[in-house]
Design an enzyme around this catalytic site. Structure first.
Site, mmCIF file in Angstrom:
data_model
loop_
_atom_site.group_PDB
_atom_site.id
_atom_site.type_symbol
_atom_site.label_atom_id
_atom_site.label_comp_id
_atom_site.label_asym_id
_atom_site.label_seq_id
_atom_site.Cartn_x
_atom_site.Cartn_y
_atom_site.Cartn_z
ATOM 1 C CG PHE A 175 29.184 38.146 37.457
ATOM 2 C CD1 PHE A 175 28.912 38.791 38.132
ATOM 3 C CD2 PHE A 175 29.510 38.940 36.158
ATOM 4 C CE1 PHE A 175 28.405 40.053 38.607
ATOM 5 C CE2 PHE A 175 29.191 40.377 36.634
ATOM 6 C CZ PHE A 175 28.415 40.892 38.006
ATOM 7 C CG ASN A 204 35.990 39.776 43.963
ATOM 8 O OD1 ASN A 204 35.637 39.234 44.333
ATOM 9 N ND2 ASN A 204 35.995 40.849 42.611
ATOM 10 C CB THR A 244 36.029 44.207 39.589
ATOM 11 O OG1 THR A 244 34.878 45.353 39.911
ATOM 12 C CG2 THR A 244 34.831 43.138 40.050
ATOM 13 C CE LYS A 254 33.153 39.697 46.881
ATOM 14 N NZ LYS A 254 33.323 39.048 45.690
ATOM 15 N NE ARG A 298 37.832 43.028 44.827
ATOM 16 C CZ ARG A 298 36.682 43.869 44.573
ATOM 17 N NH1 ARG A 298 36.936 45.277 43.499
ATOM 18 N NH2 ARG A 298 36.029 43.646 45.056
ATOM 19 C CG HIS A 326 30.849 44.232 48.585
ATOM 20 N ND1 HIS A 326 30.381 43.988 47.939
ATOM 21 C CD2 HIS A 326 30.530 45.005 49.291
ATOM 22 C CE1 HIS A 326 29.343 45.473 47.851
ATOM 23 N NE2 HIS A 326 29.296 45.855 49.009
ATOM 24 N NE ARG A 346 33.959 50.482 44.487
ATOM 25 C CZ ARG A 346 34.138 49.174 43.924
ATOM 26 N NH1 ARG A 346 33.074 48.429 45.068
ATOM 27 N NH2 ARG A 346 33.829 49.744 43.018
HETATM 28 P P1 ADP Z 1 32.602 45.336 43.078
HETATM 29 O O1 ADP Z 1 33.142 44.346 44.039
HETATM 30 O O2 ADP Z 1 34.201 45.531 42.420
HETATM 31 O O3 ADP Z 1 31.860 46.022 43.403
HETATM 32 P P2 ADP Z 1 30.628 44.891 40.866
HETATM 33 O O4 ADP Z 1 29.686 45.056 41.942
HETATM 34 O O5 ADP Z 1 30.779 44.881 39.427
HETATM 35 O O6 ADP Z 1 32.488 44.508 41.603
HETATM 36 O O7 ADP Z 1 30.597 42.979 40.986
HETATM 37 C C1 ADP Z 1 30.068 42.110 41.968
HETATM 38 C C2 ADP Z 1 31.039 40.833 42.466
HETATM 39 O O8 ADP Z 1 30.775 40.271 41.569
HETATM 40 C C3 ADP Z 1 32.320 41.183 41.933
HETATM 41 O O9 ADP Z 1 33.088 41.747 43.323
HETATM 42 C C4 ADP Z 1 32.885 39.658 42.167
HETATM 43 O O10 ADP Z 1 32.479 38.883 43.095
HETATM 44 C C5 ADP Z 1 31.278 39.556 40.777
HETATM 45 N N1 ADP Z 1 32.040 40.328 39.236
HETATM 46 C C6 ADP Z 1 31.987 40.646 38.615
HETATM 47 N N2 ADP Z 1 31.873 41.220 37.647
HETATM 48 C C7 ADP Z 1 32.367 39.683 37.679
HETATM 49 C C8 ADP Z 1 32.742 39.109 36.401
HETATM 50 N N3 ADP Z 1 33.288 39.295 35.252
HETATM 51 N N4 ADP Z 1 32.919 37.571 35.885
HETATM 52 C C9 ADP Z 1 33.259 36.877 36.980
HETATM 53 N N5 ADP Z 1 32.268 37.880 38.685
HETATM 54 C C10 ADP Z 1 32.553 38.682 38.494
HETATM 55 MG MG MG Z 2 29.880 46.392 43.244
#
Ligand code: ADP
Ligand code: MG
Length: 171
Positions: free
Chosen positions: A60, A118, A94, A12, A108, A121, A88
């Site tokens: 978000f 974070n 996350t 990112k 992360r 991806h 992952r």
């Molecule tokens: P991951 O990236 O771990 O697969 P998700 O698919 O749930 O997580 O979410 C996609 C992206 O959205 C996350 O990597 C993060 O950048 C953002 N995100 C997810 N949950 C939140 C949250 N509660 N607050 C802010 N940003 C979030």
């Molecule tokens: Mg995801």
């Protein structure tokens, strides 16, 4: 050795801008995976919205797509017998505070600065990996890769090209 599975890693914008973070993350990728494709892109908001459309309506969503369109991102198609889960796992939870509390050495935890920012991806299933790789690499054929290239990346001979940040066939 088991067949290689592919996943999409996206570094990112805040991590791409931080040379310490980027070189640490790149070392992790290079040491644990074969790197099939690497590309640096800058997304417009519409493309970011499209990529993250599964999150439309979440609180978000807007900050996520604004952030993802705020600077360059690095795309890596990476391979390992357990690529999706391994990447992952290396990323960790996350949410960055949860990551710092539960897994202090995950990526992360080390380089995340908020739940949105974070670090990176990772595709969450084989179906998402295929969709996401096709999204950014429309010319990439999973069929051709699995039939013609997979065995070479698994058994060699391949070498790592630092300039491309990719493994390539050794001719
Ligand atoms: P991951 O990236 O771990 O697969 P998700 O698919 O749930 O997580 O979410 C996609 C992206 O959205 C996350 O990597 C993060 O950048 C953002 N995100 C997810 N949950 C939140 C949250 N509660 N607050 C802010 N940003 C979030
Ligand atoms: Mg995801």
């Amino acid at each position: 050795m088991q067949k290689l599975q592919l996943t999409l890693a996206i570094i990112k914008p805040h991590a791409v801008k931080n040379p310490i973070a980027l070189s640490y993350i790149r070392n992790v990728i290079k040491n644990k995976f074969v790197v099939i494709k690497t590309k640096r892109v800058s997304l417009d908001k519409e493309t970011a919205e499209n990529f993250y459309k599964e999150h439309v309506g979440k609180f978000f969503y807007n900050r996520l797509v604004t952030f993802m369109a705020s600077g360059c991102i690095d795309l890596h198609v990476i391979g390992h017998s357990n690529a999706i889960e391994l990447w992952r796992r290396l990323l960790g939870p996350t949410k960055v505070y949860k990551a710092q509390f539960e897994e202090p050495y995950c990526l992360r935890s080390l380089f995340g600065i908020s739940d949105t920012r974070n670090v990176a991806h990772g595709s969450d299933s084989p179906t998402s990996a295929e969709r996401e790789i096709k999204f950014f690499f429309p010319d990439f054929s999973f069929y051709d890769w699995h039939h013609n290239d997979e065995v070479v990346y698994r058994k060699g001979p391949i070498i790592f090209n630092d300039f491309l940040f990719q493994h390539v066939r050794r001719l």
